[in-house]
Structure formats: structure tokens, C-alpha cells
Design an enzyme around this catalytic site. Structure first.
Site: not given
Lengths: 349, 349, 349, 349
Positions: D153-154
Site C-alpha cells: 500500500g501507499c
């Protein structure tokens, strides 16, 4: 691989040249000058370029510069403030095969434009006729092999691409044209100023350069040159709270030959058939969809009620409005496909 | 202390009524309705109002509303979406002394405007002639004591205040006018939409409502009514990446009587002498300087080269363009000084 | 009506004093100084103030200033850059009844803070003990009648109001605290700089002042003074792409006495019962809801998993974080209700 | 030329896959699905892609999709909302050589994470151990040839790249870590919502997901997996008024082995020697300098006063935080150089 020098690489258009050249398969930047930033690492002023130009520093504008360019460079890209190219081009000429200049210093053939619109006489008027005007979609013929190219300005590219086919087709009257445009703040350059500080611009929209913005005669020249008539227009730029982007909303009087929205759109679409960087559509052009790309979006409407034609163009002022168009011109000059190394897909959101 | 009801208080103009009334020395809000937000605390939807309306909840639009208003309220401020006032005003009329409506539902005397520009016939055309048009600087006479007031729209106020004196004075021709304007996003209202999401709007500038925006006939009506001529114009709005603010850049043909920038500015300044909310100046108006205030900034230029007059206005679309002007009208209706409780100093930066 | 002088009125906090005083029922600004802008109309630098201060000009900082203030002013509001008050206060003292200073020049009793955190020795250390610290919600007792008041800083007010009650109640350990905060760009002042130009800041988020920001000892002092313990913390500010607003997200170790989110919220709510400018709620505070108002929003959470307490505060850095708090202090000093003339409702959107 | 399908191409990460693939020399997108936008031209929803995907339309998610993919595609890129991949991957598996999924659906080996942090049991827990975690700089070994990849994920990528080397080296204690981060609005996806409308977000900064954001266990997993210890941390995300970008400011307790700012920076720099997408420097990382690129910028500081280490990372959440990293993984999976077709220079300004 062509070896390039970027003169004025510390400004926004110079830095954009650096960004675009990093992805260009045929270009290698060997010199990047920056007078006020000489000897400073590029990555320090522009951390966005750290990965691509890790150890390179800005070269000073000293006596050795010309001879270094002569020894090592095929093509010079220039992104200097107004006036500087007038003194530099005479020194560079003959020392390098091709010069692509982003400034307005050599865009006009007529030297009288400079005192009238730029406030002072030209320093090298004898060179004005040597330059090719760099707006490929309208004036492509003279670019291949050109020694000297003066790339069209950002507002000029936007408004001219939208209006020129309509004026040439006789749909829009050549006089009585209004060009109402808005630009992102990067158009004002990198040095901090009162009127481009965040707290001045953010959440603000206002007009500037009322009546006398310097791009006025250039838009008139581009449309006139393409359409073969004498165009006259009033140009009003605005500053919008965004980094990049120009939108030009242009109004012209519908001529007696008449047109509908459909025929106006067809007229523009036909003028740009097979152009890789032009999108003509019913959609209202949006600056955001052009971000980082060399693409221009165009549309038109005909208002029967007021007998007015609206033509709208949008582009990224630092790409299609400056450095991207400069590289498009360089590609054309060097005989490469014009779209080589240039992004067509914008960054969204 | 006048008791007020705000109908449609959950929208942006309704919430702005609440903000402005909190600082008004003569107004007490006793009812704030919100159909979709009924029974929800105001502070929950608008935390900015928590300090001022701590425990108040949005009242539903049910059967008791009219009788509650009749029993407890002197004046109703309405901020409903288009069309809703057409059914509500007939119910409210006679139950409350004064109604101030922000919508376009009762701005036109001519019912034919509604099917043509708003897409459907009016539901209460017999009331159209009963309403006073709420744009005090141009049409103040009928406001004192008025039962029914239809407040002018945001674009209409900006463009009309800039143009009307010049058309009335005969400096600008009444036809061939272009109104090119930009608005902040709050003009599109509170409900989330594709085209007003942050990622759609931020860093974007684009035109919308090409050729047929609903404010077109209203600007024509306001200028025509003030100047006593039949004005015709083409209006193009744009969406700018900012919360609030409208800038209208208006272009008109210079008439045969001629004018200079100086005489055009004098013409506007004289029209608004002693107006507390109008600033006329050589400066290019900026939306940001009007933030949160009921002030409009105006300027003008005359371009001899193209025989064109530019008139520019800037204001906060939610204050002078909506709720602030609504309260200015309410003040006038109730016999209070028009500037009572209204901010004139904008928030900067 | 109290007569006021604003020293340093051309900066953002000075201009905010002007905006707020324009709506204050008991204050009349008779002098507004601006060294770099002397003799320039206020409306020219700040068109947002044109309606309220139409013909007033910035007064120079010359020899006559002190005697003019002595002759005509009850209270001086100061909004000068760091260091200037150290030389001006000794000159003004005794010539005017009350001085309210927004700078850090007199916030500390301990002169050793200045060389350590501000880089140079204090010029008037003998005055440090004469000043009252202006953060009314935590230190109100000494304000009535105070001659000299040093208003708390913007980050300090945000973080201290959120943390102080929790530390005082023993819920949060006084050491090991992290204050991670973000500010709008107006906190950096009006003069244009590289790092506050629109093109530097817009669409950017980054930390600055790592490890050594000057507000660190002041937050420690405020919490320590209120809680009666020695607080120690690490403060990291960030720059957010917005005009105004500060959000402080504070992390502290949950003490052995323990707490839940509910009891932490109750602790804060009780500390600020009846405060007109403090909203305590379960909602995550948002800078935007405080825009233009003197209101601070607070919340808290207790994380059992990591035994950490989060306390969050939001306010407008130019109002509750500077000029609004200055006027709140002035009201307290003069015996007026603290909320006199100050907006509690924020501007939204 | 590898043939690709993009599943979920109408969302922001899907559209970013389209943008990046348009410039990738080895990838050809043959299918782009979009359930809610089926049959609509890509250029209509994303005009920024008009030049690159002129006539292509979004393919529906119907029964034929799997067999079409089986017949024509080498690799599938997935950008669906949470939960959808859990039902689609079992159908696709065995029909295509490689699947790269951007969602959290297969990031954890431990199925108990899903009910605890995502609120429901996993639909295909038997597949969890089959997926490789896609964060090449920390876990590169298993990527070449991998059939199934779950891209990190970011927030996870930003915080883990900053912290993992410091925890592994024993400089930062594995517990008591605070990750305080801010994201641009594109992280919330394309569908319009109340809290991501322009008028909600613009000029606002606020925290969300307090205590329980879903990326918490993933950051802990990534750091733990790389460092070989059990990391525990508290993660607080904020929403910043910008399109793209994540900045993570991470705080950890300095361990007994000690460190200085210099040794902490060296520790990080050594961990990423020769990584094309990682810049480690003394400069404070800025989200803006990463715009549109797959580059992450990292720095660190050691505060002796509070015995705390700060590690900061910045990247573009849609590129290195999502689709760019997905393509980096696809390159690694297919045996191409990881940087193939990915921009390293950010767009500035």
C-alpha cells in the site's frame, strides 16, 4: 544520440527541458547552464531531477561556455529571460548546428514590434529574418534542418491553434476577436515575487496585463500568417491558482458564410488530422487533463443568438506552451518523428 | 431584534446566512430548516458554526413548519435549490411579513424566460410581478417594506455592477457584449458531484455552460433595466480551483461618444458614490480580497486600438453574490442601514 | 472607544489586526505603522481593507511616532518581526497604558532561552519578568489591567490547549511527547521567499525546522506552567498548501492512572467549560472550520494497543494563533468581555 | 511485447496504469475493464488519455472476460476496490501467467488480520500464502517469475522504506513508533464523496482513521519482515489539500546503541545503494518533487535531546505508492529491468 546544451536550465522552462530530455531516447544533455545557480547541483535546486541528474551541476555563463558548446554539442535549447538571447545568439551562431530559443527575442520578423510591445529596440535586428517560427501544427515547412528556431509563446500556441483554422476558413471574422485566457503561476517564472507568492495567488483569480500584454502581437501574427489575413484582437490574461495550464477562451464574430457548432468543430478537426498532439472534441477543454503532456485540447461553439463563435484551447504552459514544443521543434529540425520522447498522456489527477 | 427563519439552511448559501446572522446585531435565527439533514445538529454538518449555534438542529420541512413560522418569525430567508421556492412561496405568503429568496424562481417578470432558459414552465407565474429584484446598488427604490424579494444571482451581480453604468452612460454599446467569468467551486453547491470533487477541480481551469448558462437572461435583464436599453450578451462561465469568488471580465464595443480609461472609471465611480460595498479603482480586481465580505471591486479600461471597453468586477459569490446581498436586502426591507451587520473587510490571506 | 496604534501593520498579523479592529465595537485604530510601506495607502497593499480603511496610510517608524502614540493612544498592538520589539518596547514603556506584543521577544522569563533557541542574547532581559503570557484559556489571571502582554505563538496555542489539561490531569506523561503539526503558508509572513512562492508550495507537503523549531521551548513552557510539571517534547512542523490554519497532532504516553477516549475528552471539555472560543468534540478537528474565527477545535483519543494518547487541535494561525488572540488579550486587559468584537463562526467553505 | 489486461481501469490506480503503460516499451494494454463505466470511451472519462487510447472503451466485467483474458493476455494488473480481488483471483488463477494486484486483499499471510482490521473474514484464505508481497526495495527475492503479487500500500511503502533499515540496524526500537502521515486526495479514489469534495478539502488539513487505519498492521508487517523483529506502531493519516503525494514523518525511540543524524542517514543510504527509485539526502523530502514519478525521497534526523529518531519519506501515492510500484513489480516478475518504462524525474512545478 544528439548532444545538447540547455542554456538557462535553472528556470522553469530550462528545468522542464531537463525533465523531458531525461526520457528522450535520442537526446543527451551534456551542459546545463544557470547563471545565478552556477556550480550548484541540479538536484539541490530541483530535487525532482535528483534521480535523473544525480551529480550534474549548473554550468556558469563564462567565457569558456561558447567554446565548450562548440566542441561538444549539436543543438542548443535556450530558456533565458527576455532580452538575453539577443546578445547570446550572435555569439553562438556558427558554433553549433541548431539553436532552439524559447524566448520572444526572435519571434517577430518586424523589429518595430520590440520597442512598441517590449519597451526597447532589438539588439540584433539583422537576425530576425533568419529565425523560423516554432509552432509546428501551423508552420511546419521550414523546420527540418533549420539553424535558428524561435518557439511560439504559451498563450500564443493556445489561442492560435484554436482560432487559426476558423479564421483561415472564413468562419470567424479576422477583426473584433477577444482572447480571454487564464494561466497557472509557473508562467511567471521561478524567482519569488510579491504577486506570485502563495498567499497572494492561492484562492485568487484576477486579470493582469490589461490592454498591453506582449503576447498580443504574436497571436495576431500567428493567426494572420496562417490564415493569410490581417487579424486584430484584444487579449486579456488572468492568473489562476494552479501550477500549470493555460486555457484560452476566444470569441470571434461569425462571418457571413456562417457555421454551426458542428461545422466549426469539423473545420478544426480537419486542420489537425493526424497531429499526435492535438485532440479536437465536443468536450470543454480542461487544463488539468494536459498536465505534463505535450497535448493541446480544442473545441468550438457557434452561438446563433449573438452571432459569435467561441473557440477554446487548453495545454500545459511548460510543455506544449514551452519546453515540450521546443523539443517537438528540435525533433522536426533533426529529422526525428515530432513526437519522439514526448508524453501525450497527461497526469490525472 | 427581528426573528428569522432560514429555509434551506443546510446548503452553502443557507449556512452562510447562519454565519452572517450570528454577527448581525438585529437578527435572531429561530428556525433553520434542512430537509436532507433534518434533526441533525447544525454543528455536526458545519463545525465552523459550532461556537455560534451549539445546540441548534436542522428543522424538517413538515406540515408544522408554516404554522411555526407564522407564529414566531418576522422574515424568512430562503436558500433552496431551483424550483422549490415556486411551491413554497405560495404557502408562506401572508403568513410572514417578508420573504427574501436567493433562488432564480422569482427573478423574472416574464414567465417565458423559465421554459426557455430553465427548461420548464413556472409553477406560480401570477407571483412573478409581486417580487422586487434584490440588487440594491442598481434597484434600491422598491426594497423598503417589500413583502417579496428575489435576490440577484452571483454572476449577475458581478457583471451587472461592472457594466450597467457604462451602458447607461452610452459608453458601451448594449449589444455585442461578452461576459467571460470565473467562479469558485462553492457556486456549485454542497452535494458531492463528479465535476466538483477535489481531484476533478484542483489544478484545473475550464469553461462550462457554453452558450446557454441560465444567468445569461438575468444579466441582460439587470443591465437593460438599469440602462433603459435592450442589452444582449454572450456569457461564458469558468470553474476556477478555489472555494469562493467570482471574477467577471466583460468586453463591450466602445460607442461613438467615446471614452478613455479615466472617463470610464469616473462613470463607474460616480454611479456608486457613497455605496458602502463598492470599491472602484484602477487596480485589477481580485477575488481573494473580497473573501467573506459583502464588498465588490470594480475597474475598467478603454482600448483605443480595438475600440473595446473592458469592465471587471470581483466579489465573494456566497456573500455579495448570495447571502450577504440577501441580508443587505433584508436590512433595506426592514428599514435598517443596508450595511448593518455585514463585513466590508475581506479576509486576506 | 479605545484608541489603538498597530505597530507593524503591513505584515500579515498587522493586517489581521486591522481587519478585526474594523469590526470591534470598542476599538478605533488611529495609527497603523509600516516601515517598508510608509506613506502607502493601506488599501493599496491590502485591497481587502479598502472599504474599511479607505484613505488611511501606513505611518513611518520615525522619531515622532513615540510622541504621537503617547498623545493619542490607549493601547498598542505590535506585529513586528522577531527582535524588533526588544528595542521598541523600552522606548514605548510608560508612554502608553498597555502593550500587546505578538512576537516571541518577551514570551520567556528565562533569558537563556534566547541564545539557545533564537540564536542571540536578549536586548532587554530586565523586562522579561514584567510581561504576562497571553494565552487566556490557560493563564488568564494576570491579564486584567496588565501593562505588558506577550501573546502566545500559533503552534504553541494549538498544541498547548490540546495537551495541557491531559498532562495536568496526569493522563499523559510529561516527557516523551511528540507534537507533529502542519501550518498554512501565511505563518511564514508576507515578504516573498523561494520556499513560499506558489510554485514551491502548491501541491506540496513537507516538514521544516527539524529538531530545532523555536516554538519547542514555548510549548514546553506553556504545558509545564499550566500542569506544574516539567514537560519535554519533540516538535515537527510541516508546511501545508493552504493560506491559513494550524493542526497539531500530539502524541503522549498514557500514564499509569490510565484513561479511555471518553475520559480524555471529558478531561479536556471540563478544562474549557464556558470558554467562548473552544469547541471540544469527538470530531476530528479541521483547520478549515476555523477560518477567520478565534475558535479552536479540540479532540482526543486513547489507544489501548500502544498505550498512547492522541490530542489534536486546530485553529486559524492568524486569528486564535496571533491577532485574534491578541485582541482577546486586549479585551481582558481592558476589562471588556474577552469575546468582544471577535468572530466565533468560521468561514466555510 | 507483453499483452496486458487492466482490471478496474476506471479508478485512479487503473487510469494510472493506463498512463504508465502508454510509455512502457514492452507493454501493450489489450483490455481495460471498468464495471460502472463499461462501453464508455476511456477518453471520455479520462480526457488526459485521449491521445494515447483514442478509441478504446472500458470492457464490462461479464462472463466472457475470463476467457478473453486467457486467450490474449500474459499479465493482469488489478486496481479494484477492497474485497473484489478475493472473488476474482480464484477465477483468474491458472488462466493467466501473472497477476499483480494493488489491493490489500492478498497482502497478509495471516487471515486473522482481515476480520480484525478490515471488518470481515477473507473469502479465499487458502491463497494468502501463494502471494508475494510487492515492495521490491525490501522484498525483491521472490518477485522474478512470481505468479501472484500483492503490491504494498501507499502509506506502507512510504513509512516502511523510511523506517525498515533503521529498525533492522537496531538504531530505532521496534516498539513505541509513531507514523504521522499526510496524503493527497487521490488516495480516496474517484467516486465523489462528501469528505473529498473540493469545498470540503481545499484549504483544509485534518486527521482521519484515528487509531484504526487499515494500513497499520501492514506497516508493522513490512518492517517486522525486513528487520526480523516484532514492530509495533501507531499510525495517524491526515488529508492534505493536494491531488497526489504522501509524506510520512516517523518517530522512533533511539536505541541504546545510539546514532547521530549522519549515521542514521548512512544506514538508510546503504540499504538502498543502486536503487533507481530511492533518493536519500539531508534535504527534507517534499511530496511535490515526486509528482508523476516512481521515486521516493528519504531523510532522517537524530534528536539527542529527546532520544528520538525522525525518519521521513515522500512519494507519489499513485505511482510509487500504487501503479508505478505495480509496474516495477511486473518488470521484476517478467525479468525486465525494474525501471523499464517508469519515470524517475518528477514533474515540477
Amino acid at each position: 544520440m544528439h548532444k545538447l546544451a540547455i542554456i538557462g536550465a535553472s528556470g522553469f522552462t530550462g528545468a522542464e527541458f531537463l525533465r523531458l530530455c531525461a526520457a528522450h531516447p535520442n537526446f543527451e544533455v551534456v551542459i546545463a547552464t544557470g547563471e545565478s545557480q552556477a556550480h550548484r547541483p541540479i538536484a539541490d535546486l530541483y530535487p525532482n531531477l535528483a534521480s535523473a541528474y544525480g551529480n550534474m551541476v549548473f554550468t556558469p555563463h563564462n567565457d569558456e561556455l561558447i567554446s565548450t558548446i562548440e566542441a561538444s554539442v549539436d543543438l542548443v535549447l535556450m530558456g533565458l529571460p527576455h532580452g538575453h538571447a539577443q546578445t547570446l545568439v550572435p555569439q553562438l551562431r556558427g558554433k553549433v548546428k541548431h539553436i532552439i530559443d524559447l524566448s520572444a527575442d526572435f519571434r517577430f520578423n518586424d523589429p518595430s514590434v520590440y520597442p512598441k510591445w517590449y519597451g526597447e529596440a532589438h539588439q540584433a535586428p539583422e537576425l530576425l529574418n533568419e529565425f523560423v517560427f516554432g509552432l509546428p501544427e501551423l508552420f511546419r515547412d521550414q523546420l527540418p534542418g533549420a539553424e535558428l528556431t524561435a518557439v511560439a509563446g504559451c498563450y500564443v500556441t493556445t489561442a492560435s491553434l484554436a482560432l487559426a483554422p476558423l479564421v483561415k476558413a472564413g468562419i470567424v471574422e479576422p477583426t473584433g476577436i477577444i482572447v480571454d485566457a487564464a494561466s497557472g503561476v509557473s508562467g511567471a517564472g521561478r524567482p519569488p515575487k510579491d504577486n506570485t507568492s502563495f498567499c497572494s495567488v492561492d484562492e485568487d483569480f484576477s486579470a493582469y496585463g490589461l490592454l498591453n500584454h506582449r503576447h498580443t502581437p504574436e497571436i495576431e501574427m500567428a493567426i494572420s500568417g496562417y490564415a493569410g489575413v490581417d487579424a486584430q484582437l484584444l487579449f486579456t490574461p488572468h492568473l489562476a491558482p494552479m501550477n500549470r495550464g493555460i486555457l484560452a477562451t476566444c470569441y470571434g464574430n461569425l462571418s457571413d458564410i456562417g457555421a454551426t457548432t458542428e461545422t466549426a468543430l469539423e473545420c478544426i478537426a480537419e486542420a489537425y488530422t493526424d497531429e499526435p498532439f492535438v485532440v479536437v472534441d465536443q468536450r470543454s477543454p480542461s487544463t488539468k487533463t494536459t498536465l505534463g503532456s505535450n497535448t493541446v485540447h480544442l473545441t468550438a461553439r457557434v452561438d446563433e443568438r449573438t452571432q459569435t463563435v467561441i473557440a477554446i484551447g487548453a495545454l500545459d504552459n511548460l510543455v506544449k506552451g514551452a519546453s515540450g514544443q521546443g523539443i517537438q521543434c528540435a525533433n522536426a529540425v533533426l529529422g526525428l518523428p515530432e513526437h519522439t520522447g514526448l508524453p501525450t498522456a497527461g497526469l490525472f489527477p
